[in-house]
Design a protein around this motif. Structure first.
Motif, PDB file in Angstrom:
ATOM      1  N   VAL A 206       0.660  -1.277   0.100  1.00  0.00           N
ATOM      2  CA  VAL A 206      -0.111  -0.063   0.003  1.00  0.00           C
ATOM      3  C   VAL A 206       0.780   1.314   0.060  1.00  0.00           C
ATOM      4  O   VAL A 206       1.882   1.267   0.643  1.00  0.00           O
ATOM      5  CB  VAL A 206      -0.914   0.028   1.067  1.00  0.00           C
ATOM      6  N   GLY A 207       0.541   2.313  -0.679  1.00  0.00           N
ATOM      7  CA  GLY A 207       1.123   3.425  -0.668  1.00  0.00           C
ATOM      8  C   GLY A 207       0.092   4.848  -0.428  1.00  0.00           C
ATOM      9  O   GLY A 207      -1.085   4.642  -0.822  1.00  0.00           O
ATOM     10  N   ILE A 208       0.610   5.928  -0.204  1.00  0.00           N
ATOM     11  CA  ILE A 208      -0.276   7.238  -0.265  1.00  0.00           C
ATOM     12  C   ILE A 208      -0.114   7.789  -1.568  1.00  0.00           C
ATOM     13  O   ILE A 208       1.131   8.359  -1.721  1.00  0.00           O
ATOM     14  CB  ILE A 208       0.159   7.939   0.876  1.00  0.00           C
ATOM     15  N   VAL A 209      -1.054   8.336  -2.224  1.00  0.00           N
ATOM     16  CA  VAL A 209      -0.785   8.846  -3.423  1.00  0.00           C
ATOM     17  C   VAL A 209      -0.768  10.455  -3.100  1.00  0.00           C
ATOM     18  O   VAL A 209      -1.348  11.003  -2.255  1.00  0.00           O
ATOM     19  CB  VAL A 209      -2.586   8.617  -4.254  1.00  0.00           C
ATOM     20  N   LEU A 210       0.038  10.923  -4.334  1.00  0.00           N
ATOM     21  CA  LEU A 210       0.109  12.323  -4.202  1.00  0.00           C
ATOM     22  C   LEU A 210      -0.232  13.066  -5.395  1.00  0.00           C
ATOM     23  O   LEU A 210      -0.647  12.331  -6.108  1.00  0.00           O
ATOM     24  CB  LEU A 210       1.999  12.664  -3.985  1.00  0.00           C
ATOM     25  N   GLU A 211       0.296  14.345  -5.557  1.00  0.00           N
ATOM     26  CA  GLU A 211      -0.019  14.928  -6.915  1.00  0.00           C
ATOM     27  C   GLU A 211       0.375  14.579  -8.013  1.00  0.00           C
ATOM     28  O   GLU A 211       1.641  13.965  -7.779  1.00  0.00           O
ATOM     29  CB  GLU A 211       0.223  16.527  -6.572  1.00  0.00           C
ATOM     30  N   ASP A 212       0.135  14.570  -9.158  1.00  0.00           N
ATOM     31  CA  ASP A 212       0.973  14.549 -10.413  1.00  0.00           C
ATOM     32  C   ASP A 212       1.156  13.046 -10.741  1.00  0.00           C
ATOM     33  O   ASP A 212       2.213  12.686 -10.981  1.00  0.00           O
ATOM     34  CB  ASP A 212       2.079  15.349 -10.519  1.00  0.00           C
ATOM     35  N   GLN A 213       0.344  12.220 -10.176  1.00  0.00           N
ATOM     36  CA  GLN A 213       0.386  10.732 -10.219  1.00  0.00           C
ATOM     37  C   GLN A 213       1.574  10.291  -9.732  1.00  0.00           C
ATOM     38  O   GLN A 213       2.343   9.370 -10.272  1.00  0.00           O
ATOM     39  CB  GLN A 213       0.222  10.306 -11.597  1.00  0.00           C
ATOM     40  N   LYS A 214       2.278  10.693  -8.478  1.00  0.00           N
ATOM     41  CA  LYS A 214       3.287  10.359  -7.611  1.00  0.00           C
ATOM     42  C   LYS A 214       2.898   9.442  -6.603  1.00  0.00           C
ATOM     43  O   LYS A 214       1.492   9.726  -6.176  1.00  0.00           O
ATOM     44  CB  LYS A 214       4.164  11.557  -7.325  1.00  0.00           C
ATOM     45  N   ILE A 215       3.400   8.531  -6.014  1.00  0.00           N
ATOM     46  CA  ILE A 215       2.850   8.176  -4.709  1.00  0.00           C
ATOM     47  C   ILE A 215       4.102   7.881  -3.863  1.00  0.00           C
ATOM     48  O   ILE A 215       5.392   7.752  -4.130  1.00  0.00           O
ATOM     49  CB  ILE A 215       2.603   6.439  -5.250  1.00  0.00           C
ATOM     50  N   MET A 216       3.950   7.954  -2.391  1.00  0.00           N
ATOM     51  CA  MET A 216       4.908   7.724  -1.522  1.00  0.00           C
ATOM     52  C   MET A 216       4.550   6.177  -0.693  1.00  0.00           C
ATOM     53  O   MET A 216       3.554   6.212  -0.348  1.00  0.00           O
ATOM     54  CB  MET A 216       4.827   9.018  -0.329  1.00  0.00           C
ATOM     55  N   HIS A 217       5.583   5.507  -0.437  1.00  0.00           N
ATOM     56  CA  HIS A 217       5.399   4.390  -0.219  1.00  0.00           C
ATOM     57  C   HIS A 217       6.797   3.522   0.384  1.00  0.00           C
ATOM     58  O   HIS A 217       7.916   4.305   0.274  1.00  0.00           O
ATOM     59  CB  HIS A 217       4.986   3.214  -1.362  1.00  0.00           C
TER      60      HIS A 217
END
Length: 253
Positions: A206-217
């Motif tokens: 699982v990861g947390i979605v950011l702006e501009d179709q980026k993800i933090m995981h």
């Protein structure tokens, strides 16, 4: 009290680390085995074994009061909680039971805390959630970890949302049951949770979605990668690292 207590799959120090008990967190004892106790967290119901030497007894009255109260969480990466007898280092996300702006109460003990704290009565915003998430950047990956010094993917999501006042289940396969589905990647908003499966279709990441179709995981470390309809693309390795299964929205638009 300790800053972190390992929670293990079996009553042994050699057993798998499955989660961590945070400072200030409460639990019930489910069973005992020699020098170990099996506990169930009051926050998410998670069960595992902890060393009896790391168990802090509290009264039944304190436990019930704790469960009925929303507690602030620490916001500084590392801080000190102290009284006249001891100093305890705590990381971001630790619980501050019955915090009055200066002191916290653990059972009969009172400790001083002078760092930043979350406000559990304030409604969190998406911007705040993303800001909290960035505090965990570069935290090393640790299976079962929930701290900035070692964290896994679902522990990262649970900690970030928990600091913002939203209690998620502990594991990714449980977290995927929360929220409303977002059907297309281009319809995501920051704070959405993206889930990924393996070849057997089991949710494993699982990861947390950011702006501009980026993800933090959390994958090796808490990092930012690109998210598209296929999954997570690791530009440094020039390949996809995780296959997208579903996106869920916890916060409303």
């Amino acid at each position: 009290m300790l800053s972190l207590v390992p929670m293990r799959a079996e009553p042994s120090n050699k057993a798998e680390l499955v989660s961590q008990l945070l400072f200030g967190e409460c639990y019930e004892i489910i069973s005992r085995q020699e020098k170990w106790v099996r506990i169930q967290l009051a926050t998410d119901g998670y069960q595992a074994w902890i060393d009896l030497n790391q168990h802090t007894p509290i009264s039944a009255a304190y436990y019930q009061e704790w469960k009925q109260t929303q507690h602030p969480r620490t916001m500084d990466l590392v801080q000190i909680i102290s009284n006249s007898e001891e100093r305890i280092p705590v990381g971001i996300g630790a619980y501050l039971p019955f915090f009055d702006g200066m002191n916290v109460r653990i059972g009969e003990q009172v400790y001083h805390y002078s760092g930043r704290a979350s406000n559990p009565e304030a409604e969190a915003t998406i911007a705040q959630l993303v800001k909290v998430a960035h505090n965990f950047m570069k935290a090393p990956y640790l299976w079962g970890g929930k701290s900035v010094f070692g964290i896994d993917c679902s522990g990262f999501a649970q900690q970030v949302y928990g600091i913002c006042g939203v209690q998620l289940p502990r594991d990714a396969y449980q977290q995927v049951t929360v929220g409303e589905e977002v059907h297309f990647v281009n319809q995501t908003q920051p704070g959405d949770l993206a889930f990924f499966d393996n070849e057997e279709g089991r949710i494993i990441h699982v990861g947390i979605v950011l702006e501009d179709q980026k993800i933090m995981h959390a994958s090796g470390e808490v990092r930012i990668d690109t998210l598209d309809h296929n999954g997570i693309y690791n530009a440094a390795r020039k390949r996809y690292s995780h296959k997208l299964r579903i996106i869920k929205r916890i916060f409303p638009s």
